[in-house]
Design a protein around this motif. Structure first.
Motif, PDB file in Angstrom:
ATOM      1  N   LYS A   5     -52.740 -29.409  41.555  1.00 22.80           N
ATOM      2  CA  LYS A   5     -52.630 -29.549  43.005  1.00 22.80           C
ATOM      3  C   LYS A   5     -52.376 -28.202  43.674  1.00 22.80           C
ATOM      4  O   LYS A   5     -52.754 -28.006  44.821  1.00 22.80           O
ATOM      5  N   THR A   6     -51.724 -27.267  42.974  1.00 23.53           N
ATOM      6  CA  THR A   6     -51.421 -25.959  43.553  1.00 23.53           C
ATOM      7  C   THR A   6     -52.330 -24.866  42.987  1.00 23.53           C
ATOM      8  O   THR A   6     -52.160 -23.701  43.312  1.00 23.53           O
ATOM      9  N   GLU A   7     -53.268 -25.255  42.175  1.00 23.77           N
ATOM     10  CA  GLU A   7     -54.186 -24.320  41.538  1.00 23.77           C
ATOM     11  C   GLU A   7     -55.080 -23.652  42.593  1.00 23.77           C
ATOM     12  O   GLU A   7     -55.618 -24.316  43.476  1.00 23.77           O
ATOM     13  N   ARG A  10     -59.903 -19.868  42.614  1.00 22.31           N
ATOM     14  CA  ARG A  10     -60.320 -18.979  41.523  1.00 22.31           C
ATOM     15  C   ARG A  10     -59.883 -19.541  40.178  1.00 22.31           C
ATOM     16  O   ARG A  10     -60.664 -19.602  39.232  1.00 22.31           O
ATOM     17  N   ASP A  11     -58.612 -19.960  40.091  1.00 23.33           N
ATOM     18  CA  ASP A  11     -58.101 -20.520  38.839  1.00 23.33           C
ATOM     19  C   ASP A  11     -58.871 -21.786  38.454  1.00 23.33           C
ATOM     20  O   ASP A  11     -59.190 -21.998  37.289  1.00 23.33           O
ATOM     21  N   LYS A  12     -59.189 -22.597  39.450  1.00 24.52           N
ATOM     22  CA  LYS A  12     -59.947 -23.821  39.188  1.00 24.52           C
ATOM     23  C   LYS A  12     -61.345 -23.476  38.682  1.00 24.52           C
ATOM     24  O   LYS A  12     -61.832 -24.075  37.724  1.00 24.52           O
ATOM     25  N   PHE A  13     -61.988 -22.481  39.319  1.00 19.75           N
ATOM     26  CA  PHE A  13     -63.309 -22.056  38.885  1.00 19.75           C
ATOM     27  C   PHE A  13     -63.267 -21.564  37.442  1.00 19.75           C
ATOM     28  O   PHE A  13     -64.098 -21.960  36.618  1.00 19.75           O
TER      29      PHE A  13
END
Length: 80
Positions: A5-7, A10-13
C-alpha cells in the motif's frame, strides 16, 4: 520490501518487472529444451515460426515503453 500500500511506483515496477522477466527467461529456457531431437521432431520452419512469434511479441512490448508509442500515429479526421 515495503508494504504494497505504501510501495512507490518505482518499487512496484521493479518488483513486478523482475518477477515477470524471470518467468519469461525461465520459459525461454524450457522452450530450448524442446530442441532435443532425440525426444522431439521439428522442422526449421517450426523453429522460425516460434521465434518469429516471440520476436514480434518482444518488439510490440518494447514499443509500449517508447514515448513515440504513447501518441497514435494515425488519427482519423474528416477535415482536409
Amino acid at each position: 520490501m515495503a508494504d504494497k500500500k505504501t510501495e512507490s511506483k518505482r518499487d512496484k515496477f521493479v518488483r513486478i518487472a523482475e518477477a515477470r522477466t524471470n518467468k519469461i527467461l525461465n520459459m525461454v529456457e524450457l522452450l530450448g529444451n524442446c530442441s532435443n531431437s532425440n525426444i522431439y521432431e521439428y522442422t526449421t520452419s517450426d523453429v522460425n515460426q516460434i521465434f518469429g512469434a516471440i520476436e514480434s511479441a518482444v518488439k510490440d512490448a518494447k514499443k509500449k515503453f517508447s514515448a513515440q508509442d504513447t501518441e497514435k500515429t494515425t488519427k482519423f479526421s474528416l477535415k482536409k
